[in-house]
Design a protein around this motif. Structure first.
Motif, PDB file in Angstrom:
ATOM      1  N   MET A  91       0.848  -1.198   0.000  1.00  0.00           N
ATOM      2  CA  MET A  91       0.000   0.000   0.000  1.00  0.00           C
ATOM      3  C   MET A  91       0.882   1.246   0.000  1.00  0.00           C
ATOM      4  N   VAL A  92       0.556   2.199  -0.850  1.00  0.00           N
ATOM      5  CA  VAL A  92       1.325   3.436  -0.937  1.00  0.00           C
ATOM      6  C   VAL A  92       1.058   4.289   0.289  1.00  0.00           C
ATOM      7  N   ASP A  93       2.105   4.882   0.831  1.00  0.00           N
ATOM      8  CA  ASP A  93       1.966   5.696   2.033  1.00  0.00           C
ATOM      9  C   ASP A  93       1.198   6.984   1.765  1.00  0.00           C
ATOM     10  N   THR A  94       0.568   7.502   2.793  1.00  0.00           N
ATOM     11  CA  THR A  94      -0.127   8.779   2.706  1.00  0.00           C
ATOM     12  C   THR A  94       0.880   9.919   2.816  1.00  0.00           C
ATOM     13  N   ARG A  95       0.427  11.120   2.529  1.00  0.00           N
ATOM     14  CA  ARG A  95       1.302  12.278   2.664  1.00  0.00           C
ATOM     15  C   ARG A  95       1.793  12.413   4.100  1.00  0.00           C
ATOM     16  N   GLU A  96       0.903  12.218   5.072  1.00  0.00           N
ATOM     17  CA  GLU A  96       1.292  12.363   6.475  1.00  0.00           C
ATOM     18  C   GLU A  96       2.397  11.376   6.842  1.00  0.00           C
ATOM     19  N   VAL A  97       2.276  10.130   6.396  1.00  0.00           N
ATOM     20  CA  VAL A  97       3.290   9.120   6.712  1.00  0.00           C
ATOM     21  C   VAL A  97       4.621   9.489   6.073  1.00  0.00           C
ATOM     22  N   TYR A  98       4.595   9.891   4.811  1.00  0.00           N
ATOM     23  CA  TYR A  98       5.826  10.296   4.141  1.00  0.00           C
ATOM     24  C   TYR A  98       6.492  11.462   4.875  1.00  0.00           C
ATOM     25  N   VAL A  99       5.715  12.472   5.216  1.00  0.00           N
ATOM     26  CA  VAL A  99       6.281  13.671   5.826  1.00  0.00           C
ATOM     27  C   VAL A  99       6.883  13.348   7.188  1.00  0.00           C
ATOM     28  N   GLU A 100       6.159  12.615   8.015  1.00  0.00           N
ATOM     29  CA  GLU A 100       6.677  12.302   9.349  1.00  0.00           C
ATOM     30  C   GLU A 100       7.906  11.399   9.264  1.00  0.00           C
ATOM     31  N   HIS A 101       7.911  10.486   8.319  1.00  0.00           N
ATOM     32  CA  HIS A 101       9.080   9.623   8.147  1.00  0.00           C
ATOM     33  C   HIS A 101      10.283  10.445   7.689  1.00  0.00           C
ATOM     34  N   ALA A 102      10.080  11.365   6.750  1.00  0.00           N
ATOM     35  CA  ALA A 102      11.164  12.206   6.250  1.00  0.00           C
ATOM     36  C   ALA A 102      11.729  13.092   7.355  1.00  0.00           C
ATOM     37  N   VAL A 103      10.869  13.665   8.173  1.00  0.00           N
ATOM     38  CA  VAL A 103      11.332  14.524   9.262  1.00  0.00           C
ATOM     39  C   VAL A 103      12.078  13.694  10.311  1.00  0.00           C
ATOM     40  N   ARG A 104      11.614  12.488  10.562  1.00  0.00           N
ATOM     41  CA  ARG A 104      12.324  11.614  11.496  1.00  0.00           C
ATOM     42  C   ARG A 104      13.733  11.301  10.981  1.00  0.00           C
TER      43      ARG A 104
ATOM     44  N   ALA B 209      15.616  24.878  10.129  1.00  0.00           N
ATOM     45  CA  ALA B 209      15.968  23.652   9.400  1.00  0.00           C
ATOM     46  C   ALA B 209      14.815  22.665   9.386  1.00  0.00           C
ATOM     47  N   THR B 210      14.186  22.453  10.540  1.00  0.00           N
ATOM     48  CA  THR B 210      13.099  21.480  10.625  1.00  0.00           C
ATOM     49  C   THR B 210      11.845  21.983   9.929  1.00  0.00           C
ATOM     50  N   GLY B 211      11.503  23.253  10.150  1.00  0.00           N
ATOM     51  CA  GLY B 211      10.315  23.810   9.512  1.00  0.00           C
ATOM     52  C   GLY B 211      10.447  23.858   7.999  1.00  0.00           C
ATOM     53  N   ASN B 212      11.616  24.285   7.516  1.00  0.00           N
ATOM     54  CA  ASN B 212      11.849  24.313   6.067  1.00  0.00           C
ATOM     55  C   ASN B 212      11.717  22.919   5.464  1.00  0.00           C
ATOM     56  N   TYR B 213      12.311  21.958   6.148  1.00  0.00           N
ATOM     57  CA  TYR B 213      12.319  20.602   5.604  1.00  0.00           C
ATOM     58  C   TYR B 213      10.910  20.023   5.559  1.00  0.00           C
ATOM     59  N   ARG B 214      10.162  20.214   6.624  1.00  0.00           N
ATOM     60  CA  ARG B 214       8.789  19.700   6.651  1.00  0.00           C
ATOM     61  C   ARG B 214       7.962  20.302   5.522  1.00  0.00           C
ATOM     62  N   SER B 215       8.022  21.622   5.360  1.00  0.00           N
ATOM     63  CA  SER B 215       7.210  22.261   4.320  1.00  0.00           C
ATOM     64  C   SER B 215       7.685  21.852   2.932  1.00  0.00           C
ATOM     65  N   THR B 216       8.997  21.621   2.780  1.00  0.00           N
ATOM     66  CA  THR B 216       9.522  21.186   1.485  1.00  0.00           C
ATOM     67  C   THR B 216       9.021  19.794   1.136  1.00  0.00           C
ATOM     68  N   ILE B 217       9.034  18.877   2.093  1.00  0.00           N
ATOM     69  CA  ILE B 217       8.565  17.511   1.834  1.00  0.00           C
ATOM     70  C   ILE B 217       7.069  17.515   1.508  1.00  0.00           C
ATOM     71  N   ILE B 218       6.295  18.331   2.198  1.00  0.00           N
ATOM     72  CA  ILE B 218       4.865  18.445   1.883  1.00  0.00           C
ATOM     73  C   ILE B 218       4.687  18.892   0.427  1.00  0.00           C
ATOM     74  N   ASP B 219       5.440  19.909   0.046  1.00  0.00           N
ATOM     75  CA  ASP B 219       5.357  20.417  -1.334  1.00  0.00           C
ATOM     76  C   ASP B 219       5.803  19.356  -2.338  1.00  0.00           C
ATOM     77  N   LEU B 220       6.871  18.616  -2.003  1.00  0.00           N
ATOM     78  CA  LEU B 220       7.362  17.588  -2.922  1.00  0.00           C
ATOM     79  C   LEU B 220       6.373  16.446  -3.062  1.00  0.00           C
ATOM     80  N   TYR B 221       5.700  16.098  -1.980  1.00  0.00           N
ATOM     81  CA  TYR B 221       4.662  15.060  -2.093  1.00  0.00           C
ATOM     82  C   TYR B 221       3.556  15.544  -3.039  1.00  0.00           C
ATOM     83  N   ASP B 222       3.134  16.796  -2.865  1.00  0.00           N
ATOM     84  CA  ASP B 222       2.069  17.328  -3.708  1.00  0.00           C
ATOM     85  C   ASP B 222       2.505  17.456  -5.166  1.00  0.00           C
ATOM     86  N   ARG B 223       3.821  17.531  -5.396  1.00  0.00           N
ATOM     87  CA  ARG B 223       4.343  17.671  -6.760  1.00  0.00           C
ATOM     88  C   ARG B 223       5.068  16.398  -7.210  1.00  0.00           C
TER      89      ARG B 223
END
Length: 238
Positions: free
Chosen positions: A1-14, A52-66
């Motif tokens: 099953m493909v991960d959701t945006r939330e799962v991807y973002v939290e995993h990337a930030v971790r 660093a953390t805020g930039n990265y989180r928002s970047t991953i959200i944008d990358l998931y959407d794109r």
């Protein structure tokens, strides 16, 4: 099953918190003598970690959407990747700082004075070919991104690790693939890093790349789903 945006973002930030000293408040200028002039001044450790953390989180959200963004050529891909780097580094580097300008005294990076003249153009041509190849392996493509943009050519003025992990995550999300699980120990993260310059020897370079790729593939073996490795509290090594 493909991960959701939330799962991807939290995993990337971790992963960011396991691997990035900047996310823990350290804006490091020790890699080269001239690096400090490319960094933003007057930031406290709290500012650095928050940016660093805020930039990265928002970047991953944008990358998931794109993640399905069509890329028609290498020039378009380069522009897109450069926008990712600027997003990751926003507020942490001086205005206009993008590519590395100085050489490391201790690490085998490609010479800075060859990056724009010899390296960047062919690198993005190869990246575009890898990304659009019909039978491409997203894990190898993501591993190649980290190897070239961070460990060997070390392209960016700052945040090479953060930026390339974001680009690699975009590659994996495009394919609906899980993200790697990085170890918390910093020494383990660099155990398979190259020891000699990429251009020193073709045979040696192939050995180094294959060693790195084996290691990178192993980072997916500890998945499943959103679980962290046992005993991992999300901190980085010293």
């Amino acid at each position: 099953m493909v991960d959701t945006r939330e799962v991807y973002v939290e995993h990337a930030v971790r992963n960011l918190l396991r691997t990035s000293r900047t996310a823990h408040g350290r804006l490091d200028a020790s890699a080269s003598k001239g690096k400090r002039r490319q960094l933003a001044q007057g930031l406290t450790p709290l500012d650095v970690g928050s940016l660093a953390t805020g930039n990265y989180r928002s970047t991953i959200i944008d990358l998931y959407d794109r993640r399905n963004l069509p890329i028609s050529c290498a020039t378009e891909l380069r522009d897109f990747v450069e926008s990712i780097v600027l997003s990751v580094n926003r507020g942490l580097v001086r205005e206009g700082a993008l590519y590395r300008e100085d050489d490391s005294s201790s690490l085998p990076y490609t010479r800075a004075d060859t990056l724009l003249s010899e390296v960047v153009g062919p690198l993005f041509e190869e990246f575009h070919q890898r990304l659009t190849r019909s039978l491409s392996d997203p894990v190898e493509t993501a591993g190649w991104v980290e190897y070239r943009m961070d460990l060997t050519d070390h392209l960016w003025a700052d945040g090479c690790g953060r930026s390339t992990k974001a680009v690699a995550a975009w590659v994996l999300m495009r394919a609906g693939h899980s993200l790697p699980v990085y170890p918390a120990d910093r020494r383990s993260q660099f155990a398979a890093a190259p020891c000699t310059a990429r251009t020193a020897s073709r045979d040696r370079e192939q050995e180094q790349y294959e060693k790195w790729l084996r290691y990178y593939r192993s980072l997916f073996e500890t998945w499943p789903g959103n679980a962290a490795p046992a005993g991992d509290s999300g901190r980085i090594g010293t």
